[in-house]
Design a protein around this motif. Structure first.
Motif, PDB file in Angstrom:
ATOM      1  N   GLU A  30     -10.170 -23.117 -22.774  1.00  0.00           N
ATOM      2  CA  GLU A  30     -10.099 -22.047 -21.785  1.00  0.00           C
ATOM      3  C   GLU A  30      -8.962 -22.289 -20.800  1.00  0.00           C
ATOM      4  N   GLN A  31      -8.762 -23.539 -20.411  1.00  0.00           N
ATOM      5  CA  GLN A  31      -7.670 -23.845 -19.483  1.00  0.00           C
ATOM      6  C   GLN A  31      -6.313 -23.561 -20.123  1.00  0.00           C
ATOM      7  N   ARG A  32      -6.154 -23.965 -21.361  1.00  0.00           N
ATOM      8  CA  ARG A  32      -4.884 -23.733 -22.052  1.00  0.00           C
ATOM      9  C   ARG A  32      -4.654 -22.245 -22.290  1.00  0.00           C
ATOM     10  N   LEU A  33      -5.724 -21.523 -22.641  1.00  0.00           N
ATOM     11  CA  LEU A  33      -5.603 -20.081 -22.836  1.00  0.00           C
ATOM     12  C   LEU A  33      -5.272 -19.391 -21.517  1.00  0.00           C
ATOM     13  N   GLY A  34      -5.949 -19.817 -20.454  1.00  0.00           N
ATOM     14  CA  GLY A  34      -5.680 -19.232 -19.145  1.00  0.00           C
ATOM     15  C   GLY A  34      -4.240 -19.450 -18.720  1.00  0.00           C
ATOM     16  N   TYR A  35      -3.738 -20.661 -18.931  1.00  0.00           N
ATOM     17  CA  TYR A  35      -2.353 -20.962 -18.564  1.00  0.00           C
ATOM     18  C   TYR A  35      -1.373 -20.150 -19.418  1.00  0.00           C
ATOM     19  N   SER A  36      -1.706 -19.993 -20.708  1.00  0.00           N
ATOM     20  CA  SER A  36      -0.840 -19.219 -21.607  1.00  0.00           C
ATOM     21  C   SER A  36      -0.777 -17.756 -21.173  1.00  0.00           C
ATOM     22  N   ILE A  37      -1.953 -17.174 -20.854  1.00  0.00           N
ATOM     23  CA  ILE A  37      -1.973 -15.784 -20.397  1.00  0.00           C
ATOM     24  C   ILE A  37      -1.230 -15.653 -19.074  1.00  0.00           C
ATOM     25  N   GLY A  38      -1.429 -16.632 -18.200  1.00  0.00           N
ATOM     26  CA  GLY A  38      -0.737 -16.610 -16.920  1.00  0.00           C
ATOM     27  C   GLY A  38       0.772 -16.664 -17.086  1.00  0.00           C
ATOM     28  N   THR A  39       1.221 -17.472 -18.045  1.00  0.00           N
ATOM     29  CA  THR A  39       2.658 -17.578 -18.301  1.00  0.00           C
ATOM     30  C   THR A  39       3.233 -16.247 -18.762  1.00  0.00           C
ATOM     31  N   MET A  40       2.566 -15.610 -19.732  1.00  0.00           N
ATOM     32  CA  MET A  40       3.049 -14.322 -20.221  1.00  0.00           C
ATOM     33  C   MET A  40       2.975 -13.252 -19.146  1.00  0.00           C
ATOM     34  N   PHE A  41       1.858 -13.228 -18.421  1.00  0.00           N
ATOM     35  CA  PHE A  41       1.659 -12.236 -17.380  1.00  0.00           C
ATOM     36  C   PHE A  41       2.705 -12.400 -16.287  1.00  0.00           C
ATOM     37  N   GLY A  42       2.953 -13.648 -15.900  1.00  0.00           N
ATOM     38  CA  GLY A  42       3.937 -13.910 -14.853  1.00  0.00           C
ATOM     39  C   GLY A  42       5.341 -13.522 -15.266  1.00  0.00           C
ATOM     40  N   SER A  43       5.708 -13.828 -16.509  1.00  0.00           N
ATOM     41  CA  SER A  43       7.064 -13.500 -16.962  1.00  0.00           C
ATOM     42  C   SER A  43       7.265 -11.993 -17.040  1.00  0.00           C
ATOM     43  N   ARG A  44       6.219 -11.251 -17.425  1.00  0.00           N
ATOM     44  CA  ARG A  44       6.331  -9.790 -17.487  1.00  0.00           C
ATOM     45  C   ARG A  44       6.434  -9.187 -16.093  1.00  0.00           C
ATOM     46  N   MET A  45       5.657  -9.732 -15.164  1.00  0.00           N
ATOM     47  CA  MET A  45       5.677  -9.183 -13.808  1.00  0.00           C
ATOM     48  C   MET A  45       7.001  -9.469 -13.116  1.00  0.00           C
ATOM     49  N   THR A  46       7.667 -10.540 -13.499  1.00  0.00           N
ATOM     50  CA  THR A  46       8.958 -10.866 -12.900  1.00  0.00           C
ATOM     51  C   THR A  46       9.960  -9.745 -13.131  1.00  0.00           C
ATOM     52  N   GLU A  47       9.861  -9.072 -14.279  1.00  0.00           N
ATOM     53  CA  GLU A  47      10.797  -8.003 -14.588  1.00  0.00           C
ATOM     54  C   GLU A  47      10.651  -6.825 -13.637  1.00  0.00           C
ATOM     55  N   ASP A  48       9.420  -6.538 -13.205  1.00  0.00           N
ATOM     56  CA  ASP A  48       9.179  -5.371 -12.355  1.00  0.00           C
ATOM     57  C   ASP A  48       8.979  -5.724 -10.890  1.00  0.00           C
ATOM     58  N   PHE A  49       8.543  -6.948 -10.605  1.00  0.00           N
ATOM     59  CA  PHE A  49       8.237  -7.341  -9.233  1.00  0.00           C
ATOM     60  C   PHE A  49       8.841  -8.718  -8.950  1.00  0.00           C
ATOM     61  N   ALA A  50      10.151  -8.752  -8.879  1.00  0.00           N
ATOM     62  CA  ALA A  50      10.846 -10.031  -8.733  1.00  0.00           C
ATOM     63  C   ALA A  50      10.504 -10.732  -7.422  1.00  0.00           C
ATOM     64  N   ASP A  51      10.187  -9.972  -6.382  1.00  0.00           N
ATOM     65  CA  ASP A  51       9.914 -10.560  -5.064  1.00  0.00           C
ATOM     66  C   ASP A  51       8.422 -10.597  -4.744  1.00  0.00           C
ATOM     67  N   LEU A  52       7.588 -10.590  -5.753  1.00  0.00           N
ATOM     68  CA  LEU A  52       6.148 -10.560  -5.537  1.00  0.00           C
ATOM     69  C   LEU A  52       5.665 -11.780  -4.770  1.00  0.00           C
ATOM     70  N   ASP A  53       4.881 -11.556  -3.731  1.00  0.00           N
ATOM     71  CA  ASP A  53       4.282 -12.642  -2.967  1.00  0.00           C
ATOM     72  C   ASP A  53       3.033 -13.119  -3.693  1.00  0.00           C
ATOM     73  N   MET A  54       3.072 -14.347  -4.183  1.00  0.00           N
ATOM     74  CA  MET A  54       1.978 -14.835  -5.018  1.00  0.00           C
ATOM     75  C   MET A  54       0.679 -15.007  -4.248  1.00  0.00           C
ATOM     76  N   ASP A  55       0.746 -15.387  -2.971  1.00  0.00           N
ATOM     77  CA  ASP A  55      -0.479 -15.578  -2.185  1.00  0.00           C
ATOM     78  C   ASP A  55      -1.261 -14.272  -2.070  1.00  0.00           C
ATOM     79  N   THR A  56      -0.577 -13.196  -1.671  1.00  0.00           N
ATOM     80  CA  THR A  56      -1.265 -11.916  -1.500  1.00  0.00           C
ATOM     81  C   THR A  56      -1.639 -11.304  -2.845  1.00  0.00           C
ATOM     82  N   PHE A  57      -0.846 -11.579  -3.870  1.00  0.00           N
ATOM     83  CA  PHE A  57      -1.210 -11.107  -5.206  1.00  0.00           C
ATOM     84  C   PHE A  57      -2.549 -11.699  -5.645  1.00  0.00           C
ATOM     85  N   VAL A  58      -2.685 -13.003  -5.490  1.00  0.00           N
ATOM     86  CA  VAL A  58      -3.921 -13.677  -5.889  1.00  0.00           C
ATOM     87  C   VAL A  58      -5.085 -13.205  -5.030  1.00  0.00           C
ATOM     88  N   ALA A  59      -4.841 -13.008  -3.719  1.00  0.00           N
ATOM     89  CA  ALA A  59      -5.915 -12.543  -2.827  1.00  0.00           C
ATOM     90  C   ALA A  59      -6.408 -11.167  -3.252  1.00  0.00           C
TER      91      ALA A  59
END
Length: 236
Positions: A30-59
């Motif tokens: 589950e940890q490895r899957l979670g990290y893998s999904i997070g990696t893909m999700f993060g790389s995709r979001m970088t294309e549309d939200f390059a300046d995304l604030d991670m603290d408020t995103f997680v909140a």
């Protein structure tokens, strides 16, 4: 299970923002899957939200996932995202307009340099051409099909297409190509070799195509081998 995986996604996102040399555990599936999904999700979001604030995103992610009352209403959320998207569209449009203006300026300067060279002629449409060698055959009309060899390049010398490199000439109807070719080939007797310097509005214009950027002036070296005529019944 679902909640655990989403939590792993959130934690992996937090690790990107607050790594500071600390690495999350990746011991379980589950940890490895979670990290893998997070990696893909993060790389995709970088294309549309390059300046995304991670603290408020997680909140915001946690509040919505846990069903808690958010710090912003859904109307505010929608309006904020729409405003951001609109701003990005305006920025992108401004960049495109800036790039277009620069391309037009470079093309105009290049064409002016070519026009000033010895032996370069100019037609009423703005097409420039130079006779490298002149044949003694017929000249085609816009309704003819021609057989040619050619090399096309951008103003910086980058070759984007070449029948010479393919080792094979090509035949096509003159009314089915860019205006600069339709006009330029009609100036050439069979057996001729010309250089054509084509303004953007006689080539691919503001849209460009494939490896050709918008508003590009183009250079073509063209050899007209033959005017391809269909055989009549008497000739067959």
């Amino acid at each position: 299970m679902k909640k655990t995986l989403i939590a792993a996604l959130v934690m992996s996102s937090v690790s990107f923002a607050h790594a500071d040399g600390h690495k999350v555990a990746l011991d379980t599936e589950e940890q490895r899957l979670g990290y893998s999904i997070g990696t893909m999700f993060g790389s995709r979001m970088t294309e549309d939200f390059a300046d995304l604030d991670m603290d408020t995103f997680v909140a915001g992610f946690k509040d919505a996932f846990n069903g808690e009352e958010g710090q912003m209403s859904m109307d505010e959320v929608t309006q904020t995202i729409q405003a951001y998207q609109q701003e990005q569209m305006q920025l992108a449009q401004a960049e495109q307009e800036k790039a277009a203006a620069a391309a037009k300026e470079e093309a105009t300067a290049w064409l002016a340099e070519k026009e000033a060279e010895d032996g370069v002629m100019k037609t009423n449409t703005g097409l420039l051409y130079k006779v490298i060698s002149k044949g003694d055959g017929d000249t085609p009309t816009s309704l003819d099909t021609v057989e040619v060899d050619y090399e096309g390049s951008l103003i910086d010398g980058t070759v984007f297409d070449s029948s010479y490199e393919r080792g094979e000439s090509i035949s096509f109807p003159l009314n089915g190509v860019i205006p600069g070719w339709t006009e330029g080939l009609q100036l050439m007797p069979e057996g001729s070799k010309y250089e054509l310097y084509i303004p953007s509005d006689l080539a691919y214009g503001p849209g460009g195509t494939g490896p050709i950027p918008p508003h590009s002036a183009l250079k073509f070296v063209v050899e007209l081998h033959d005017i391809v005529r269909e055989e009549t019944e008497e000739e067959k």
